[in-house]
Scaffold this motif. Structure first.
Motif, PDB file in Angstrom:
ATOM      1  N   UNK A 149      70.328   3.977 -41.076  1.00  0.00           N
ATOM      2  CA  UNK A 149      70.322   5.305 -41.605  1.00  0.00           C
ATOM      3  C   UNK A 149      69.571   5.036 -43.021  1.00  0.00           C
ATOM      4  N   UNK A 150      68.945   6.239 -43.247  1.00  0.00           N
ATOM      5  CA  UNK A 150      68.550   6.324 -44.655  1.00  0.00           C
ATOM      6  C   UNK A 150      68.634   7.910 -45.263  1.00  0.00           C
ATOM      7  N   UNK A 151      69.033   7.655 -46.481  1.00  0.00           N
ATOM      8  CA  UNK A 151      69.559   9.187 -47.011  1.00  0.00           C
ATOM      9  C   UNK A 151      68.774   9.320 -48.181  1.00  0.00           C
ATOM     10  N   UNK A 152      68.356  10.574 -48.398  1.00  0.00           N
ATOM     11  CA  UNK A 152      67.365  11.198 -49.379  1.00  0.00           C
ATOM     12  C   UNK A 152      68.194  12.413 -49.805  1.00  0.00           C
ATOM     13  N   UNK A 153      68.130  12.691 -51.123  1.00  0.00           N
ATOM     14  CA  UNK A 153      68.803  13.739 -51.723  1.00  0.00           C
ATOM     15  C   UNK A 153      67.520  14.678 -52.684  1.00  0.00           C
ATOM     16  N   UNK A 154      67.778  16.020 -52.554  1.00  0.00           N
ATOM     17  CA  UNK A 154      67.066  16.980 -53.033  1.00  0.00           C
ATOM     18  C   UNK A 154      67.345  17.237 -54.540  1.00  0.00           C
ATOM     19  N   UNK A 155      66.328  17.408 -55.263  1.00  0.00           N
ATOM     20  CA  UNK A 155      66.203  17.718 -56.644  1.00  0.00           C
ATOM     21  C   UNK A 155      65.588  19.118 -56.737  1.00  0.00           C
ATOM     22  N   UNK A 156      66.523  20.145 -57.066  1.00  0.00           N
ATOM     23  CA  UNK A 156      65.855  21.480 -57.005  1.00  0.00           C
ATOM     24  C   UNK A 156      66.591  22.598 -57.870  1.00  0.00           C
ATOM     25  N   UNK A 157      66.960  22.240 -58.962  1.00  0.00           N
ATOM     26  CA  UNK A 157      67.730  22.961 -60.078  1.00  0.00           C
ATOM     27  C   UNK A 157      67.516  22.402 -61.224  1.00  0.00           C
ATOM     28  N   UNK A 158      67.507  23.107 -62.293  1.00  0.00           N
ATOM     29  CA  UNK A 158      67.459  22.587 -63.719  1.00  0.00           C
ATOM     30  C   UNK A 158      68.374  21.526 -64.205  1.00  0.00           C
ATOM     31  N   UNK A 159      69.729  21.810 -63.491  1.00  0.00           N
ATOM     32  CA  UNK A 159      70.625  20.987 -63.928  1.00  0.00           C
ATOM     33  C   UNK A 159      70.345  19.530 -63.242  1.00  0.00           C
ATOM     34  N   UNK A 160      69.859  19.479 -62.053  1.00  0.00           N
ATOM     35  CA  UNK A 160      69.496  18.314 -61.369  1.00  0.00           C
ATOM     36  C   UNK A 160      68.277  17.826 -61.974  1.00  0.00           C
ATOM     37  N   UNK A 161      67.488  18.207 -62.677  1.00  0.00           N
ATOM     38  CA  UNK A 161      66.468  17.696 -63.470  1.00  0.00           C
ATOM     39  C   UNK A 161      66.812  16.792 -64.695  1.00  0.00           C
ATOM     40  N   UNK A 162      68.193  17.495 -65.490  1.00  0.00           N
ATOM     41  CA  UNK A 162      68.888  16.950 -66.434  1.00  0.00           C
ATOM     42  C   UNK A 162      69.530  15.783 -65.987  1.00  0.00           C
ATOM     43  N   UNK A 163      69.801  15.619 -64.737  1.00  0.00           N
ATOM     44  CA  UNK A 163      70.696  14.633 -64.015  1.00  0.00           C
ATOM     45  C   UNK A 163      69.827  13.549 -63.346  1.00  0.00           C
ATOM     46  N   UNK A 164      68.636  13.796 -63.276  1.00  0.00           N
ATOM     47  CA  UNK A 164      67.729  13.058 -62.352  1.00  0.00           C
ATOM     48  C   UNK A 164      67.935  11.508 -62.469  1.00  0.00           C
ATOM     49  N   UNK A 165      68.139  10.812 -63.608  1.00  0.00           N
ATOM     50  CA  UNK A 165      68.060   9.527 -63.854  1.00  0.00           C
ATOM     51  C   UNK A 165      69.406   9.071 -63.304  1.00  0.00           C
ATOM     52  N   UNK A 166      70.547   9.718 -63.333  1.00  0.00           N
ATOM     53  CA  UNK A 166      71.719   9.314 -63.086  1.00  0.00           C
ATOM     54  C   UNK A 166      71.773   9.573 -61.373  1.00  0.00           C
ATOM     55  N   UNK A 167      71.353  10.493 -60.824  1.00  0.00           N
ATOM     56  CA  UNK A 167      71.386  10.690 -59.612  1.00  0.00           C
ATOM     57  C   UNK A 167      70.529   9.521 -58.853  1.00  0.00           C
ATOM     58  N   UNK A 168      69.424   9.094 -59.392  1.00  0.00           N
ATOM     59  CA  UNK A 168      68.453   8.167 -58.756  1.00  0.00           C
ATOM     60  C   UNK A 168      69.084   6.725 -58.782  1.00  0.00           C
ATOM     61  N   UNK A 169      70.124   6.708 -59.968  1.00  0.00           N
ATOM     62  CA  UNK A 169      70.680   5.338 -59.966  1.00  0.00           C
ATOM     63  C   UNK A 169      71.551   5.002 -59.025  1.00  0.00           C
TER      64      UNK A 169
END
Length: 292
Positions: A149-169
């Motif tokens: 299984x592989x899991x991908x998540x979607x960045x599609x809000x300004x809040x997600x952009x702010x948190x992108x580093x922590x999400x990617x980690x």
């Protein structure tokens, strides 16, 4: 007679094995036949969408079965990041999932848990009943499920952009996918995914995710936009959709064989047209009926 089945490689595996970006398209029609046509295109991957498309469990299953015979990787976008829906899609045999609207690391960790069996997650155990394990024809499926299984998540809000580093980690997130349309809307720029501020946010995410060693993808239907994001470092890109291709191509037929031909016919001289032979005028497209 007994036999054992080997799971297909995941999208994570395909990205790791490739020396070039992976190019794909959406399948939004809900049709297994259309999905199979697209699967034979020579593209690298398909996104079977259940968020903005008329897809349920049965039609998603049919599409997964239809594309299984082709050398293309299907990724299924769930309608919402809910562990029950994730469980159902995994049991159908969806090996690669995309979770929309992931705004922070906590949500990303919840989604990682949803694709893993206890004690490392919360996925319900129904492998003997499920296509995912080919009804217990995959050796040691429960122990090896994570590798299938592989899991991908979607960045599609300004809040997600702010948190992108922590999400990617987040461990267990295999890659991130950027959706410029919803991102533009969340930035107060509805319908303006090519706005410089939106493009800058997308490119910021590409740089940040790449620096953390995770694959990053983006939706980009316009060829110039796709080329821009590929040049910026995107590892996988969606460049079209089955329904959009059909809509634009059918409009092209109407333009060529109705509107252009009507416009090329010279109208008769003033006063020479009879009641039975009206002057030619360009055809007007029929307005759709609102029959909802």
């Amino acid at each position: 007679m007994s036999f054992r089945v080997t799971p297909d490689p995941t999208f994570r595996d395909a990205l790791a094995a490739s020396d070039r970006p992976q190019i794909g398209m959406w399948v939004c029609s809900g049709s297994a036949l259309v999905a199979e046509i697209c699967a034979g295109s020579g593209l690298d991957w398909l996104l079977i969408d259940t968020e903005h498309s008329p897809n349920g469990l049965e039609s998603t299953l049919s599409q997964l079965q239809a594309v299984a015979a082709y050398p293309i990787v299907p990724l299924v976008r769930v309608p919402v990041g809910d562990r029950v829906i994730v469980k159902q899609l995994l049991d159908l045999g969806a090996q690669n999932l995309l979770i929309p609207m992931v705004d922070d690391a906590e949500h990303a960790r919840e989604m990682v848990a949803s694709v893993r069996y206890p004690p490392h997650g919360v996925r319900g155990v129904g492998s003997a009943l499920a296509r995912a394990a080919r009804w217990n024809r995959i050796d040691d499926y429960l122990a090896a499920a994570d590798s299938t299984i592989s899991l991908f998540v979607q960045i599609e809000t300004a809040l997600a952009v702010e948190n992108v580093a922590s999400i990617a980690a987040v461990d267990g997130v295999d890659g991130l996918f950027i959706g410029p349309s919803d991102l533009a809307a969340s930035m107060g720029l509805l319908g303006q995914q090519d706005h410089p501020d939106v493009v800058a946010a997308v490119e910021h995410c590409i740089r940040t995710i790449s620096a953390l060693g995770k694959p990053v993808g983006v939706n980009a239907f316009a060829p110039a936009t796709a080329e821009r994001y590929l040049a910026a470092g995107a590892n996988f890109v969606l460049v079209g959709a089955d329904v959009a291709i059909l809509a634009r191509a059918s409009e092209g037929f109407a333009q060529t064989y109705i509107h252009d031909r009507a416009g090329s016919v010279s109208a008769p001289a003033s006063g020479s047209a009879s009641a039975s032979t009206p002057a030619s005028t360009p055809a007007t497209p029929r307005a759709p009926r609102a029959s909802y």
